[in-house]
Design a protein around this motif. Structure first.
Motif, PDB file in Angstrom:
ATOM      1  N   ASN A  87       0.553  -1.631  -0.327  1.00  0.00           N
ATOM      2  CA  ASN A  87       0.559   0.582   0.224  1.00  0.00           C
ATOM      3  C   ASN A  87       0.911   1.202   0.014  1.00  0.00           C
ATOM      4  O   ASN A  87       0.758   2.395   0.024  1.00  0.00           O
ATOM      5  CB  ASN A  87      -0.657   0.014   1.199  1.00  0.00           C
ATOM      6  CG  ASN A  87      -0.101   0.071   2.707  1.00  0.00           C
ATOM      7  OD1 ASN A  87       0.922  -0.178   2.757  1.00  0.00           O
ATOM      8  ND2 ASN A  87      -1.138   0.053   3.495  1.00  0.00           N
ATOM      9  N   GLY A 138       1.249   3.433  -2.417  1.00  0.00           N
ATOM     10  CA  GLY A 138       1.291   4.481  -3.148  1.00  0.00           C
ATOM     11  C   GLY A 138       0.326   5.919  -3.161  1.00  0.00           C
ATOM     12  O   GLY A 138       1.038   6.762  -3.355  1.00  0.00           O
ATOM     13  N   THR A 194      -1.038   6.702  -6.601  1.00  0.00           N
ATOM     14  CA  THR A 194      -0.692   4.962  -6.407  1.00  0.00           C
ATOM     15  C   THR A 194      -0.150   4.836  -8.020  1.00  0.00           C
ATOM     16  O   THR A 194       1.055   5.007  -8.599  1.00  0.00           O
ATOM     17  CB  THR A 194      -1.650   4.776  -6.041  1.00  0.00           C
ATOM     18  OG1 THR A 194      -2.319   4.690  -4.520  1.00  0.00           O
ATOM     19  CG2 THR A 194      -1.226   2.767  -6.598  1.00  0.00           C
ATOM     20  N   LEU A 242       3.536   5.813  -8.428  1.00  0.00           N
ATOM     21  CA  LEU A 242       4.565   4.789  -8.247  1.00  0.00           C
ATOM     22  C   LEU A 242       4.350   4.007  -8.741  1.00  0.00           C
ATOM     23  O   LEU A 242       5.061   3.052  -9.225  1.00  0.00           O
ATOM     24  CB  LEU A 242       4.201   4.498  -6.683  1.00  0.00           C
ATOM     25  CG  LEU A 242       5.293   3.875  -5.553  1.00  0.00           C
ATOM     26  CD1 LEU A 242       6.655   3.901  -6.017  1.00  0.00           C
ATOM     27  CD2 LEU A 242       5.247   3.698  -5.006  1.00  0.00           C
ATOM     28  N   ALA A 243       3.022   3.491  -9.392  1.00  0.00           N
ATOM     29  CA  ALA A 243       3.199   2.006 -10.016  1.00  0.00           C
ATOM     30  C   ALA A 243       3.622   2.387 -11.414  1.00  0.00           C
ATOM     31  O   ALA A 243       4.768   1.723 -11.445  1.00  0.00           O
ATOM     32  CB  ALA A 243       1.504   1.766 -10.152  1.00  0.00           C
ATOM     33  N   VAL A 291       7.967   1.843 -10.664  1.00  0.00           N
ATOM     34  CA  VAL A 291       8.097   0.798 -10.639  1.00  0.00           C
ATOM     35  C   VAL A 291       8.367  -0.409 -11.612  1.00  0.00           C
ATOM     36  O   VAL A 291       9.445  -0.468 -12.621  1.00  0.00           O
ATOM     37  CB  VAL A 291       6.655   0.304  -9.948  1.00  0.00           C
ATOM     38  CG1 VAL A 291       7.735  -1.678  -9.418  1.00  0.00           C
ATOM     39  CG2 VAL A 291       7.145   0.612  -8.125  1.00  0.00           C
ATOM     40  N   VAL A 306       3.180  -4.763 -13.567  1.00  0.00           N
ATOM     41  CA  VAL A 306       2.973  -3.726 -12.331  1.00  0.00           C
ATOM     42  C   VAL A 306       1.387  -3.591 -12.645  1.00  0.00           C
ATOM     43  O   VAL A 306       0.835  -2.498 -13.515  1.00  0.00           O
ATOM     44  CB  VAL A 306       3.945  -2.745 -12.100  1.00  0.00           C
ATOM     45  CG1 VAL A 306       2.982  -2.063 -11.181  1.00  0.00           C
ATOM     46  CG2 VAL A 306       4.652  -2.984 -12.200  1.00  0.00           C
ATOM     47  N   TRP A 331      -2.334  -1.434 -10.597  1.00  0.00           N
ATOM     48  CA  TRP A 331      -2.944  -0.462  -9.150  1.00  0.00           C
ATOM     49  C   TRP A 331      -4.014  -0.422  -9.382  1.00  0.00           C
ATOM     50  O   TRP A 331      -4.359  -1.305 -10.397  1.00  0.00           O
ATOM     51  CB  TRP A 331      -1.750   0.400  -9.338  1.00  0.00           C
ATOM     52  CG  TRP A 331      -1.648   1.310 -10.965  1.00  0.00           C
ATOM     53  CD1 TRP A 331      -1.281   1.400 -12.023  1.00  0.00           C
ATOM     54  CD2 TRP A 331      -3.332   2.448 -10.597  1.00  0.00           C
ATOM     55  NE1 TRP A 331      -1.492   2.400 -12.775  1.00  0.00           N
ATOM     56  CE2 TRP A 331      -3.109   3.213 -11.449  1.00  0.00           C
ATOM     57  CE3 TRP A 331      -3.972   2.878  -9.309  1.00  0.00           C
ATOM     58  CZ2 TRP A 331      -3.683   4.782 -12.493  1.00  0.00           C
ATOM     59  CZ3 TRP A 331      -4.814   4.120 -10.239  1.00  0.00           C
ATOM     60  CH2 TRP A 331      -4.354   4.035 -11.247  1.00  0.00           C
ATOM     61  N   ILE A 342       0.427  -2.372  -6.893  1.00  0.00           N
ATOM     62  CA  ILE A 342       0.792  -1.336  -6.180  1.00  0.00           C
ATOM     63  C   ILE A 342      -0.406  -0.530  -5.487  1.00  0.00           C
ATOM     64  O   ILE A 342      -1.252  -0.356  -6.193  1.00  0.00           O
ATOM     65  CB  ILE A 342       1.318   0.052  -6.823  1.00  0.00           C
ATOM     66  CG1 ILE A 342       2.819  -0.837  -7.240  1.00  0.00           C
ATOM     67  CG2 ILE A 342       1.534   1.122  -5.817  1.00  0.00           C
ATOM     68  CD1 ILE A 342       3.694  -0.928  -6.285  1.00  0.00           C
ATOM     69  N   CYS A 343      -1.420  -0.175  -4.108  1.00  0.00           N
ATOM     70  CA  CYS A 343      -1.925   0.747  -3.474  1.00  0.00           C
ATOM     71  C   CYS A 343      -1.924   1.766  -2.644  1.00  0.00           C
ATOM     72  O   CYS A 343      -0.597   2.129  -2.665  1.00  0.00           O
ATOM     73  CB  CYS A 343      -3.247  -0.859  -2.550  1.00  0.00           C
ATOM     74  SG  CYS A 343      -2.682  -2.278  -3.746  1.00  0.00           S
TER      75      CYS A 343
END
Length: 622
Positions: free
Chosen positions: A98, A100, A104, A107-108, A111, A124, A126, A186-187
C-alpha cells in the motif's frame, strides 16, 4: 493459482515507512514464500501525504509545480523493492503493498519503468478509488452529517476546512489484479490487512459472497503480519527473554490455509520468536472491539484460538466471518495551525512547586496574547529518586506545549521576536533553583500541524478499480451483495459474565500488574486501545474477574480523562480488552501528548500496583 490447494506463504515486509529497508530483498532471496506484502501507510503518513497533494494541486494551479511532485508517497519504497526484482519471476513470488499513498499511479509507473530499465518481464497493476475528496464534499453539501467515529459529533462541529479525504478499501481489487496477471500490485489507502486478504482470495479462489469465515481468517492473519516484527517479538511484554538476537528480530511469514486458518512463523536465522504470547500481543494491537470491520468481511474475534505447534510456529483458528458493513472508514485531513514546545529541566527537591513557579511566570509573560493559543499545556514529566544516584536521574522535563492559528506568535525562535519562545525564555533569570534550558531551541519555532477526522462513507460511493497498464484496461470492483446495512458505532461492551471471587486465589503480594500480565496498546485516531493477557488458565479467571472497567479506570489514575471505556474478552488467548474513547487528544498529528500513538498506555498500566496472588508469582514474572 496452484494446482494443489496448499497454504499460501505470505511474508510481512514492512509495518511502516520507518521499518528496516532490507526486508523485501532478503525475504525474496532467502525465504520459501509465494507473496510479500507491506504496509507503508498510517493515519500520520496519510495526513502528511494528503496535505502535500493538496499543496501540489495549489502550486499546479498557480503554475509553480515542480516537474516531479514531492511528498506524494513513501520516498524509500523504490530502494526497498529494487534488490528483490531479479528473483521474483524465477521464484514465483508476487508483491502487494500500500505504498502508493496519495499518487498510486505515479509510483506504479516508477516501478514499471525500473523493471523495464533492467530488462525484466514483470507486470505492475495498481488499485484506485481511495481518493474520495470530491465525493465527501458532494455528500456533505447534500446533507450527509459524517459523524465522527471517535466522539460521535457531526462534521459541522469539527471547525476545520477539509483539504483531502481518503477511504479504506479491501482486498478484492488486489485479488483481481493477481487474477489478471499482475506480478506486483501497488495500492494507496487499502486497509492494513488488505494485501493479505487479496493474496489469499486470489490463491484460494474464495468468493466474497459466501466464504466469509475463510476471508475473515485472512483478515486477522493480515492484521497479525501487517506490522512486520511486532508479531515476532517487537513491543512484546516478555522482551527480556529475547535479548539474545534483539538486534534483528526478523520478519514474519504466514501460511494461510484454504479454510482461512493460518500458521505464523518467521524468517530463519534471526532473533525474536513466534509464540502464543507474541501473536496474542499483536492481535490486541489497535483493535476496537469484538468485531473487526473490513470492506470485504467482518471478523468476530471472540472465538479465536492460538496453538503453539512447534518452535516459532503458532496456529490461529476460530475466527468467524460476518458480512462486511455497507460503509468503510474515511479519513479527512485539514490544516490545524502551528504548534511548538519549550523545555525547562528541573532538578532535585520540590519539583511540583518549581513547576508551578515556572508556569505562573510564563503565563504572566503571555498576558492577553495567551488567549490566542488554542492549546496550552504545562506538564512535569519524571521524578527525582530519593537519594538519587546521579544528577541525571534527579532531573526532569518541564514541557510547555502550545498550538495556535496565529503564525506570528510562533514564527521564529530567535530571542528578539516576541512570541512563544520569548515568553518562555525571558523568565530564565527569575527561575526557581535547579532550572536550566536545553541548548537547542528549535522546537520552540512553530511548525504546521494537521487535523485528522475519521468517519464513514458508503462503500457504494467508492469507485474501486484495478488498473492493468499492459492491457490498457480498468476493471471495476463492485460492492458485494451480502454487505450488512449497518453496524452500531459502539460495539458490545461487557464485564465478565461469571466472575470468580478474588479471595479464592489465596494470599497476595502488592506489586506491578506487569509481573504476571502482558499486553499491548495502540491508537485509532484519538481512541486508544489496550489489551491484557495472561499465560495460565487460573490467571485468566483472576484477570477477567479483577480487571473490570471500574478497576481499569482506577489504574489510569491521573491519566483518566473521564472518557467512555468499553470492554470485551477473548477467552481463547486469555485476554481482556479495553477501548478508551477519545483518549489521545485528537490523534497523532495534533495531539499534545507524549504518547502520540497510544503505544505506551499499556506499559503505564502494567506498572501500576495491584494485589497479585502469590501462587502466580512463584511461576516467574514477565
Amino acid at each position: 493459482m496452484p494446482a494443489v490447494q496448499r497454504a499460501i506463504r505470505i511474508a510481512g515486509a514492512s509495518g511502516g515507512f520507518s521499518d528496516r529497508q532490507r526486508a523485501i530483498g532478503d525475504l525474496a532471496k532467502n525465504c520459501d514464500i509465494d507473496m510479500i506484502i507491506g504496509d507503508w501507510l498510517s493515519e500520520c503518513t496519510m495526513t502528511l501525504h494528503g496535505a502535500q497533494k493538496a499543496e501540489n494541486e495549489k502550486l499546479k494551479a498557480e503554475g509553480n509545480l515542480l516537474e516531479e511532485p514531492e511528498g506524494m508517497f513513501d520516498p524509500t519504497f523504490m530502494e526497498n523493492l529494487m534488490p528483490a526484482l531479479p528473483v521474483l519471476r524465477p521464484k514465483g513470488i508476487r508483491i502487494a503493498v500500500n505504498a502508493g499513498a496519495s499518487d498510486t499511479e505515479l509510483l506504479a509507473k516508477m516501478v514499471q519503468d525500473e523493471i523495464n530499465k533492467v530488462g525484466l518481464d514483470l507486470k505492475v497493476g495498481w488499485v484506485s478509488g481511495d481518493e474520495v475528496t470530491e465525493t465527501v464534499r458532494r455528500l456533505y453539501q447534500n446533507g450527509e452529517e459524517f459523524i465522527s467515529l471517535m466522539n460521535g459529533k457531526p462534521l459541522k462541529e469539527w471547525g476545520h476546512e477539509m483539504l483531502c479525504a481518503q477511504c479504506y478499501m479491501g482486498g478484492a481489487g488486489i485479488a483481481e489484479a493477481f487474477r489478471q496477471g499482475s506480478d506486483i500490485v501497488i495500492c494507496g489507502r487499502v486497509a492494513d490487512a488488505a494485501p493479505t486478504i487479496g493474496a489469499s482470495m486470489w490463491w484460494h479462489g474464495w468468493d466474497r459472497e459466501v466464504d466469509l469465515d475463510q476471508i475473515a481468517g485472512s483478515l486477522i492473519c493480515g492484521h497479525l503480519i501487517e506490522c512486520s516484527s511486532y508479531v515476532v517479538g517487537g513491543y512484546y511484554s516478555g522482551f527480556k527473554a529475547l535479548m539474545d538476537g534483539c538486534e534483528n528480530l526478523g520478519f514474519p511469514i504466514a501460511e494461510v490455509a484454504a479454510d482461512g486458518s493460518c500458521v505464523i512463523t518467521k524468517e530463519k536465522n534471526t532473533g525474536g520468536e513466534v509464540s502464543v504470547g507474541t501473536v496474542s500481543s499483536q492481535l490486541l494491537y489497535e483493535i476496537q472491539g469484538p468485531l473487526y470491520y473490513g470492506s470485504d468481511v467482518t471478523a468476530n474475534l471472540e472465538g479465536i484460538v492460538m496453538t503453539q505447534l512447534d518452535k516459532d510456529r503458532v496456529q490461529v483458528t476460530g475466527v468467524k466471518g460476518l458480512p462486511a458493513p455497507s460503509t468503510t472508514k474515511v479519513g479527512l485531513t485539514a490544516f490545524g495551525g502551528y504548534q511548538a514546545e519549550f523545555h525547562y529541566y528541573l532538578c532535585g527537591l520540590d519539583l511540583e512547586e518549581k513547576a508551578e513557579w515556572t508556569e505562573r511566570q510564563i503565563r504572566k509573560s503571555m498576558g492577553d496574547k495567551g488567549k490566542e493559543l488554542t492549546c496550552l499545556k504545562f506538564s512535569l514529566n519524571g521524578y527525582c529518586q530519593e537519594n538519587p544516584r546521579n544528577q541525571d536521574v534527579a532531573t526532569v522535563d518541564f514541557r510547555i506545549f502550545a498550538q495556535t492559528k496565529n503564525k506570528a506568535l510562533m514564527d521564529k525562535f530567535t530571542i528578539d521576536v516576541p512570541g512563544f519562545n520569548r515568553w518562555c525564555l525571558e523568565n530564565f533569570l527569575q527561575s526557581c533553583p535547579g532550572a536550566t534550558l536545553g541548548n537547542d531551541q528549535r522546537q520552540s519555532q512553530g511548525k504546521p500541524f494537521w487535523e485528522y477526522y475519521v468517519t464513514l462513507l458508503p462503500q457504494s460511493e467508492v469507485q474501486h478499480e484495478v488498473v492493468l497498464p499492459w492491457k490498457g484496461e480498468k476493471l471495476e470492483i463492485p460492492v458485494q451483495n451480502n454487505v450488512r446495512k449497518e453496524y452500531p458505532r459502539d460495539q458490545e461492551s461487557y464485564e465478565t459474565r461469571d466472575p470468580v471471587a478474588l479471595s479464592t486465589f489465596g494470599p497476595t503480594t502488592r506489586g506491578p500488574l506487569g509481573w504476571v500480565v502482558g499486553g499491548r496498546s495502540g491508537d485509532k485516531a484519538s481512541d486508544a486501545n489496550v489489551g491484557f493477557y495472561v499465560r495460565h488458565h487460573d490467571e485468566w479467571d483472576w484477570l477477567r474477574s479483577a480487571m473490570t472497567i471500574e478497576k481499569f479506570k482506577q489504574l489510569l489514575d491521573g491519566s483518566d480523562k473521564g472518557k467512555k471505556v468499553e470492554r470485551f474478552e477473548i477467552p481463547g488467548i486469555r485476554a481482556v480488552h479495553f477501548l478508551v474513547r477519545d483518549h489521545l487528544d485528537r490523534g497523532f498529528n495534533s495531539t499534545s501528548e507524549y504518547d502520540t500513538l497510544g503505544k505506551n498506555l499499556c506499559e503505564y498500566i502494567r506498572a501500576k500496583h495491584v494485589d497479585i496472588p502469590n501462587k502466580f508469582l512463584r511461576r516467574g514474572r514477565f
